[in-house]
Design a protein around this motif. Structure first.
Motif, mmCIF file in Angstrom:
data_model
loop_
_atom_site.group_PDB
_atom_site.id
_atom_site.type_symbol
_atom_site.label_atom_id
_atom_site.label_comp_id
_atom_site.label_asym_id
_atom_site.label_seq_id
_atom_site.Cartn_x
_atom_site.Cartn_y
_atom_site.Cartn_z
ATOM 1 N N THR A 144 -107.066 48.372 26.583
ATOM 2 C CA THR A 144 -108.458 47.958 27.140
ATOM 3 C C THR A 144 -109.139 49.202 27.127
ATOM 4 O O THR A 144 -110.539 49.007 27.743
ATOM 5 C CB THR A 144 -108.190 47.424 28.463
ATOM 6 N N ALA A 145 -108.821 50.441 26.854
ATOM 7 C CA ALA A 145 -109.609 51.681 26.885
ATOM 8 C C ALA A 145 -108.760 52.575 25.947
ATOM 9 O O ALA A 145 -107.816 52.424 25.604
ATOM 10 C CB ALA A 145 -109.724 52.161 28.217
ATOM 11 N N PRO A 146 -109.519 53.857 25.512
ATOM 12 C CA PRO A 146 -108.914 54.677 24.606
ATOM 13 C C PRO A 146 -107.625 55.359 25.014
ATOM 14 O O PRO A 146 -107.079 56.004 24.473
ATOM 15 C CB PRO A 146 -110.143 55.755 24.162
ATOM 16 N N SER A 147 -107.424 55.253 26.452
ATOM 17 C CA SER A 147 -106.383 56.003 27.105
ATOM 18 C C SER A 147 -105.611 55.100 28.396
ATOM 19 O O SER A 147 -106.187 54.250 28.925
ATOM 20 C CB SER A 147 -106.945 57.135 27.520
ATOM 21 N N LEU A 148 -104.321 55.489 28.212
ATOM 22 C CA LEU A 148 -103.672 55.100 29.603
ATOM 23 C C LEU A 148 -104.395 55.857 30.746
ATOM 24 O O LEU A 148 -104.961 57.119 30.803
ATOM 25 C CB LEU A 148 -102.249 55.346 29.564
ATOM 26 N N HIS A 149 -104.035 55.211 32.089
ATOM 27 C CA HIS A 149 -104.389 56.060 33.158
ATOM 28 C C HIS A 149 -103.403 56.163 34.192
ATOM 29 O O HIS A 149 -102.112 56.046 34.224
ATOM 30 C CB HIS A 149 -105.703 55.367 33.745
ATOM 31 N N ASP A 189 -105.477 61.176 28.728
ATOM 32 C CA ASP A 189 -106.056 61.778 27.573
ATOM 33 C C ASP A 189 -106.766 62.890 27.931
ATOM 34 O O ASP A 189 -107.789 62.779 28.946
ATOM 35 C CB ASP A 189 -107.278 60.710 26.657
ATOM 36 N N PRO A 190 -106.193 64.084 27.402
ATOM 37 C CA PRO A 190 -107.128 65.417 27.938
ATOM 38 C C PRO A 190 -108.660 65.316 27.514
ATOM 39 O O PRO A 190 -109.323 66.228 28.301
ATOM 40 C CB PRO A 190 -106.383 66.383 27.044
ATOM 41 N N THR A 246 -109.792 63.208 30.947
ATOM 42 C CA THR A 246 -109.690 64.050 32.089
ATOM 43 C C THR A 246 -109.028 65.124 31.680
ATOM 44 O O THR A 246 -108.051 65.068 31.151
ATOM 45 C CB THR A 246 -108.834 63.128 32.919
ATOM 46 N N SER A 247 -109.641 66.501 31.536
ATOM 47 C CA SER A 247 -109.060 67.578 31.192
ATOM 48 C C SER A 247 -107.939 67.817 31.877
ATOM 49 O O SER A 247 -107.550 67.490 33.252
ATOM 50 C CB SER A 247 -110.057 68.814 31.453
ATOM 51 N N PRO A 248 -106.834 68.558 31.315
ATOM 52 C CA PRO A 248 -105.553 69.027 31.994
ATOM 53 C C PRO A 248 -105.873 69.949 33.197
ATOM 54 O O PRO A 248 -105.230 69.427 34.443
ATOM 55 C CB PRO A 248 -104.850 69.964 31.053
ATOM 56 N N TYR A 249 -107.109 70.540 33.499
ATOM 57 C CA TYR A 249 -107.261 71.132 34.506
ATOM 58 C C TYR A 249 -107.600 70.250 35.731
ATOM 59 O O TYR A 249 -107.526 70.343 36.836
ATOM 60 C CB TYR A 249 -108.500 72.346 34.300
ATOM 61 N N ASP A 253 -95.601 69.099 38.630
ATOM 62 C CA ASP A 253 -94.490 68.481 37.796
ATOM 63 C C ASP A 253 -95.236 67.339 36.796
ATOM 64 O O ASP A 253 -94.839 66.981 35.814
ATOM 65 C CB ASP A 253 -93.761 67.643 38.694
ATOM 66 N N VAL A 254 -96.488 66.619 37.372
ATOM 67 C CA VAL A 254 -97.046 65.502 36.727
ATOM 68 C C VAL A 254 -97.691 66.075 35.576
ATOM 69 O O VAL A 254 -97.942 65.565 34.321
ATOM 70 C CB VAL A 254 -97.859 64.709 37.687
ATOM 71 N N THR A 255 -98.705 67.375 35.697
ATOM 72 C CA THR A 255 -99.276 67.692 34.607
ATOM 73 C C THR A 255 -98.375 68.170 33.569
ATOM 74 O O THR A 255 -98.760 67.808 32.395
ATOM 75 C CB THR A 255 -100.087 69.098 35.035
ATOM 76 N N THR A 256 -97.215 68.818 33.767
ATOM 77 C CA THR A 256 -96.280 68.999 32.768
ATOM 78 C C THR A 256 -95.692 67.749 32.125
ATOM 79 O O THR A 256 -95.600 67.723 31.000
ATOM 80 C CB THR A 256 -95.181 69.688 33.354
ATOM 81 N N LEU A 257 -95.465 66.474 32.783
ATOM 82 C CA LEU A 257 -95.051 65.463 32.168
ATOM 83 C C LEU A 257 -96.257 64.778 31.081
ATOM 84 O O LEU A 257 -95.842 64.463 30.151
ATOM 85 C CB LEU A 257 -94.708 64.448 33.232
ATOM 86 N N VAL A 258 -97.428 65.179 31.680
ATOM 87 C CA VAL A 258 -98.496 64.294 30.716
ATOM 88 C C VAL A 258 -98.661 65.247 29.795
ATOM 89 O O VAL A 258 -99.126 64.917 28.606
ATOM 90 C CB VAL A 258 -99.401 63.969 31.580
ATOM 91 N N HIS A 259 -99.021 66.652 30.123
ATOM 92 C CA HIS A 259 -99.681 67.390 29.213
ATOM 93 C C HIS A 259 -98.831 68.556 28.691
ATOM 94 O O HIS A 259 -99.119 69.408 27.656
ATOM 95 C CB HIS A 259 -101.149 68.100 29.571
ATOM 96 N N GLY A 260 -97.611 68.811 29.106
ATOM 97 C CA GLY A 260 -96.912 70.017 28.722
ATOM 98 C C GLY A 260 -96.797 71.243 29.455
ATOM 99 O O GLY A 260 -97.776 71.328 30.103
#
Length: 425
Positions: free
Chosen positions: A41-46, A246-247, A250-253, A305-312
């Motif tokens: 329903t959008a270009p990205s999960l949330h 999606d970076p 919402t940017s990784p920062y 932890d969460v940023t590493t899971l999603v963005h590496g």
């Protein structure tokens, strides 16, 4: 060894189950096959979808077979919202979003475990089995097993029926499509558990009922509690407060900063839900929240932890470095261009020409109200450019001060930051 259902309950990942004791036994006797669906329903999960992916990861690591479903067909219809009808996207738009979301689901669920305890996930698109079904077959083979008096009791449907707008037959039929997914996966993969958010309970149990009616089979349902913000609103696209995976959205920062700024009252619960940290480690972080809240150790652990899971890991290292460097604990010049741009995007500031004085830049950025105030800040040792203290009131901004040619970071005092960019015209 901890019972997986006990572990999920301790982590706050269980809201409802169809038959807890039967599910517990099935998980213990396993492995079982389970699935969760994600509509494009959008270009990205949330943020909210991440809860489901983390639940799948726990069950995956417990030895069970997980299926990640992306809704190429259900996404064309849209799960009814309690407030208003969804605006249908074109088939082309939906297909493009399916591809983007499939990439995110694959990345989160991907595994390269070598010991054989973690089963490789299965990825499917429900358009593959829904598209070939004719309207007559849909109504005869599946629609006949649903009773309208039961369908209208679903929360979202009931709310819409009470509204002036009502509900279209298109959205009303959504629960049949989702139930068909469960039946198909039950038949094709032996899938006996569907998971989802608490507001999906009606749709999920429609699937368990269909399996029982059509094949005489038994299947389970498990939902997670809805995660809400400080105003009690559900995190999601329709609420306007989504934290996207999606970076580019919402940017990784910004993603890292969101978790870093979680309030003390919520951080322990979120550590349980969103990280793999064990009971002893979370208990220690809970102690630190109570006794040393100023250190924000729990928030830092959660954010990393969460940023590493999603963005590496690499992206996380960059945003941690950027967060530190902005406040004088690192070198801004070592940051990648995109990370620097993301880190300074929300800072106040303005444009100044190369060669402008730092005095004028401080005024243009809004950090001070006048040139005299800027000179006082410099003479007091309270002004810096890119983390380097300015001592000369005649100092000008050189080309090299605009990092990556795009921004110079000014600071007045310890906490007042701004970003100035070179004049473009």
């Amino acid at each position: 060894m901890t019972d997986i259902l006990d572990e999920l309950q301790w982590r706050g990942l269980v809201a409802q189950t169809t038959d807890e004791q039967a599910l517990r036994q099935a998980l213990a006797d396993g492995p079982i096959t389970l699935y969760c669906g994600f509509d494009p329903t959008a270009p990205s999960l949330h943020f909210g979808n991440l809860v489901q992916l983390i639940l799948l990861r726990h069950l995956q690591r417990a030895g069970h077979q997980v299926i990640g479903l992306v809704g190429g067909s259900t996404g064309l219809i849209g799960d009814p919202r309690p407030t208003s009808e969804r605006v249908l996207k074109t088939k082309e738009e939906t297909a493009a979003d399916v591809e983007k979301i499939a990439v995110q689901v694959r990345r989160i669920l991907a595994t390269d475990e070598a010991d054989g305890t973690v089963r490789a996930p299965i990825f499917v698109n429900n358009l593959d089995w829904t598209a070939p079904i004719s309207a007559l077959d849909f109504l005869r083979d599946y629609g006949k097993h649903f009773r309208v008096n039961q369908m209208i009791k679903k929360d979202a449907v009931a709310a819409r029926l009470e509204s002036e707008q009502g509900i279209s037959f298109t959205e009303f039929s959504y629960q049949i499509l989702q139930a068909l997914d469960y039946l198909h996966l039950y038949r094709e993969h032996g899938c006996t558990l569907q998971t989802g958010a608490q507001d999906q309970w009606g749709n999920i149990t429609a699937g368990t009922d269909l399996i029982h009616r059509v094949d005489g089979g038994s299947a389970h349902a498990l939902t997670t509690p809805l995660i809400t913000d400080s105003q009690g609103r559900k995190f999601g696209k329709s609420e306007g407060n989504a934290v996207w995976l999606d970076p580019t959205m919402t940017s990784p920062y910004a993603f890292y900063q969101y978790w870093l700024n979680v309030e003390d009252a919520s951080v322990v619960a979120l550590l349980k839900i969103f990280t793999d940290r064990g009971r002893e480690e979370i208990a220690e972080l809970e102690r630190q929240v109570a006794e040393e809240p100023f250190r924000r150790s729990a928030q830092r652990a959660l954010a990393e932890d969460v940023t590493t899971l999603v963005h590496g890991r690499a992206a996380t290292d960059q945003v941690v470095a950027a967060s530190a460097a902005l406040f004088g604990k690192g070198d801004l010049g070592t940051l990648e261009a995109q990370t620097l741009a993301d880190a300074t995007a929300e800072l106040p500031g303005g444009e100044v020409p190369v060669g402008a004085s730092v005095v004028d830049a401080l005024v243009a950025s809004g950090l001070v109200g006048s040139r005299n105030a800027a000179r006082r800040a410099i003479s007091d040792g309270a002004a810096s450019v890119n983390g380097q203290k300015v001592t000369d009131p005649e100092r000008v901004l050189e080309d090299s001060d605009f990092l990556h040619g795009q921004v110079a970071v000014l600071r007045r005092g310890r906490k007042n930051l701004a970003a100035v960019r070179p004049t473009t015209s």
